[in-house]
Design a protein around this motif. Structure first.
Motif, mmCIF file in Angstrom:
data_model
loop_
_atom_site.group_PDB
_atom_site.id
_atom_site.type_symbol
_atom_site.label_atom_id
_atom_site.label_comp_id
_atom_site.label_asym_id
_atom_site.label_seq_id
_atom_site.Cartn_x
_atom_site.Cartn_y
_atom_site.Cartn_z
ATOM 1 N N ARG A 16 0.808 -1.214 0.000
ATOM 2 C CA ARG A 16 0.000 0.000 0.000
ATOM 3 C C ARG A 16 0.849 1.275 0.000
ATOM 4 O O ARG A 16 0.360 2.349 -0.355
ATOM 5 C CB ARG A 16 -0.971 0.002 1.181
ATOM 6 C CG ARG A 16 -0.328 0.092 2.560
ATOM 7 C CD ARG A 16 -1.403 -0.047 3.649
ATOM 8 N NE ARG A 16 -0.877 0.103 5.000
ATOM 9 C CZ ARG A 16 -0.323 -0.872 5.702
ATOM 10 N NH1 ARG A 16 -0.191 -2.088 5.165
ATOM 11 N NH2 ARG A 16 0.107 -0.668 6.941
ATOM 12 N N CYS A 68 -9.529 -3.829 -4.670
ATOM 13 C CA CYS A 68 -10.709 -3.537 -3.859
ATOM 14 C C CYS A 68 -11.073 -2.061 -4.002
ATOM 15 O O CYS A 68 -10.209 -1.178 -3.886
ATOM 16 C CB CYS A 68 -10.442 -3.861 -2.393
ATOM 17 S SG CYS A 68 -10.399 -5.626 -2.054
ATOM 18 N N PRO A 79 -12.569 1.530 -2.918
ATOM 19 C CA PRO A 79 -12.729 2.230 -1.639
ATOM 20 C C PRO A 79 -14.211 2.331 -1.273
ATOM 21 O O PRO A 79 -15.046 2.652 -2.120
ATOM 22 C CB PRO A 79 -12.116 3.610 -1.895
ATOM 23 C CG PRO A 79 -12.135 3.788 -3.380
ATOM 24 C CD PRO A 79 -12.013 2.404 -3.962
ATOM 25 N N CYS A 80 -14.532 2.049 -0.015
ATOM 26 C CA CYS A 80 -15.908 2.145 0.452
ATOM 27 C C CYS A 80 -16.262 3.613 0.684
ATOM 28 O O CYS A 80 -15.425 4.510 0.511
ATOM 29 C CB CYS A 80 -16.092 1.340 1.733
ATOM 30 S SG CYS A 80 -15.197 2.012 3.156
ATOM 31 N N GLU A 128 -13.996 5.313 3.181
ATOM 32 C CA GLU A 128 -12.655 5.524 2.617
ATOM 33 C C GLU A 128 -12.665 6.643 1.577
ATOM 34 O O GLU A 128 -11.704 7.416 1.484
ATOM 35 C CB GLU A 128 -12.150 4.214 2.008
ATOM 36 C CG GLU A 128 -11.823 3.151 3.051
ATOM 37 C CD GLU A 128 -11.611 1.771 2.456
ATOM 38 O OE1 GLU A 128 -10.767 1.031 3.004
ATOM 39 O OE2 GLU A 128 -12.274 1.428 1.451
ATOM 40 N N LYS A 176 -4.305 4.336 7.316
ATOM 41 C CA LYS A 176 -5.698 4.356 6.866
ATOM 42 C C LYS A 176 -5.961 3.537 5.607
ATOM 43 O O LYS A 176 -7.089 3.073 5.424
ATOM 44 C CB LYS A 176 -6.155 5.807 6.647
ATOM 45 C CG LYS A 176 -6.495 6.517 7.948
ATOM 46 C CD LYS A 176 -7.330 7.769 7.716
ATOM 47 C CE LYS A 176 -7.939 8.268 9.000
ATOM 48 N NZ LYS A 176 -8.790 9.466 8.787
ATOM 49 N N ASN A 211 -6.059 0.177 3.494
ATOM 50 C CA ASN A 211 -6.364 -1.166 3.985
ATOM 51 C C ASN A 211 -5.097 -1.943 4.316
ATOM 52 O O ASN A 211 -4.211 -2.092 3.472
ATOM 53 C CB ASN A 211 -7.190 -1.924 2.932
ATOM 54 C CG ASN A 211 -7.842 -3.168 3.506
ATOM 55 O OD1 ASN A 211 -7.275 -3.867 4.331
ATOM 56 N ND2 ASN A 211 -9.052 -3.435 3.067
ATOM 57 N N ASN A 246 -3.468 -4.615 2.170
ATOM 58 C CA ASN A 246 -2.711 -4.193 0.980
ATOM 59 C C ASN A 246 -3.438 -4.542 -0.322
ATOM 60 O O ASN A 246 -2.812 -4.966 -1.300
ATOM 61 C CB ASN A 246 -1.302 -4.810 0.985
ATOM 62 C CG ASN A 246 -0.431 -4.240 2.089
ATOM 63 O OD1 ASN A 246 -0.144 -3.049 2.111
ATOM 64 N ND2 ASN A 246 -0.043 -5.080 3.031
ATOM 65 N N ASP A 247 -4.742 -4.321 -0.332
ATOM 66 C CA ASP A 247 -5.492 -4.595 -1.556
ATOM 67 C C ASP A 247 -6.356 -3.422 -2.012
ATOM 68 O O ASP A 247 -7.126 -3.546 -2.963
ATOM 69 C CB ASP A 247 -6.357 -5.846 -1.398
ATOM 70 C CG ASP A 247 -7.342 -5.749 -0.234
ATOM 71 O OD1 ASP A 247 -7.466 -4.661 0.370
ATOM 72 O OD2 ASP A 247 -7.981 -6.767 0.090
ATOM 73 N N GLY A 248 -6.204 -2.255 -1.354
ATOM 74 C CA GLY A 248 -7.035 -1.110 -1.705
ATOM 75 C C GLY A 248 -6.288 0.080 -2.269
ATOM 76 O O GLY A 248 -6.908 1.085 -2.655
ATOM 77 N N HIS A 249 -4.968 -0.010 -2.354
ATOM 78 C CA HIS A 249 -4.175 1.165 -2.733
ATOM 79 C C HIS A 249 -4.345 1.552 -4.195
ATOM 80 O O HIS A 249 -4.299 2.738 -4.545
ATOM 81 C CB HIS A 249 -2.701 0.921 -2.425
ATOM 82 C CG HIS A 249 -2.169 -0.361 -2.964
ATOM 83 N ND1 HIS A 249 -2.450 -1.584 -2.376
ATOM 84 C CD2 HIS A 249 -1.389 -0.644 -4.038
ATOM 85 C CE1 HIS A 249 -1.863 -2.544 -3.062
ATOM 86 N NE2 HIS A 249 -1.224 -2.003 -4.080
ATOM 87 N N SER A 270 -7.791 3.241 -4.755
ATOM 88 C CA SER A 270 -7.776 4.497 -4.011
ATOM 89 C C SER A 270 -6.969 5.549 -4.778
ATOM 90 O O SER A 270 -7.368 6.714 -4.854
ATOM 91 C CB SER A 270 -7.182 4.286 -2.618
ATOM 92 O OG SER A 270 -8.038 3.508 -1.806
#
Length: 273
Positions: free
Chosen positions: A49, A80, A82-83, A86, A108, A110, A113-116, A119
């Protein structure tokens, strides 16, 4: 009922907020691998991330041009979305502050390490996304997707099961600039941490050398357009620290002389500083 007293969190005061980087990260300044007029940076870190921090840092230097596309080699898809919470955090993030972005990347984004990636796309730090990965999440997850960022821009999300498919897509694309990203667990074939077996198998060294060779059509294409290079070591997903270090050492041996982060390190085919 007694109301809870809100405790205001005090922002960390950094010694030098203009020169903060994520914990444990290393950064190398290199000449551009394919021309004489630019320099680029390479960043190495354990947590994937942290690439978010460097993509932001490098795109700030892009002087208003469209952000580079992302080419990522990774065992996992790391895609993934961002919700809502996020997205609010991202919208409030001060992208001009290295201190704030570094802290955000650590605390902040995830921790899996699957949301960078998405995002970064949400904030238009990267353009279209090309991921060559091995993770099988179901047949539908290999379909192209689209993300509309906070500014209304569209980002294509493309996933590839084979290196040849990635190469064909990029060599026939109109992309003009690239962030190149490698997670070292990409070089595992059976990844025992992901499937619960704790057994690992790996690509042969000869295959890795052929794939990463600077004269390989895809790597040659990337190096002509590269604006930044990120490497995530993630040793636990490689089967251990020594295995992860072996892959990093191999990349260093293929591309650099003297070795990566040694004094006067540069590309093997370029003059030393």
């Amino acid at each position: 009922m007694k109301k809870r007293k809100r405790v205001k969190t005090k922002m960390i005061e950094f010694r030098n907020p203009y020169h903060i980087e994520p914990p444990g990260a290393l950064r190398e300044i290199l000449s551009h691998p394919a021309n004489e007029t630019e320099v680029i940076e390479l960043a190495v870190f354990q947590e994937h991330r942290y690439a978010f921090f460097y993509w932001n840092k490098w795109v700030r230097k892009n002087e208003g041009n469209n952000p580079p596309c992302l080419i990522s080699l990774d065992w996992h898809q790391d895609l993934c979305y961002p919700c809502e919470t996020e997205r609010k955090w991202l919208d409030n993030l001060d992208l001009e502050s290295d201190a704030e972005v570094s802290l955000f990347s650590w605390a902040k984004l995830n921790g899996l390490n699957d949301g960078h990636i998405l995002s970064a796309a949400y904030l238009n730090l990267i353009g279209d996304i090309y991921v060559h990965c091995r993770q099988e999440l179901g047949q539908n997850t290999w379909k192209d997707e689209e993300l509309i960022d906070t500014y209304g821009n569209s980002h294509a999300i493309k996933k590839f099961k084979t290196y040849e498919a990635l190469q064909d897509a990029l060599l026939n694309s109109s992309e003009t600039s690239v962030f190149f990203d490698i997670d070292l667990d990409f070089f595992s074939v059976k990844n025992g941490l992901s499937d619960g077996s704790f057994e690992f198998t790996y690509l042969q060294e000869e295959e890795i050398r052929k794939m990463l060779n600077k004269d390989n059509p895809l790597i040659n294409w990337i190096f002509k357009r590269i604006k930044g290079f990120t490497i995530a070591t993630e040793p636990e997903h490689c089967g251990g620290l020594l295995r992860s270090n072996k892959f990093l050492d191999l990349i260093s041996e293929i591309y650099f002389s003297p070795e990566l982060f040694a004094p006067k390190c540069n590309w093997k085919w370029k003059p030393k500083y």
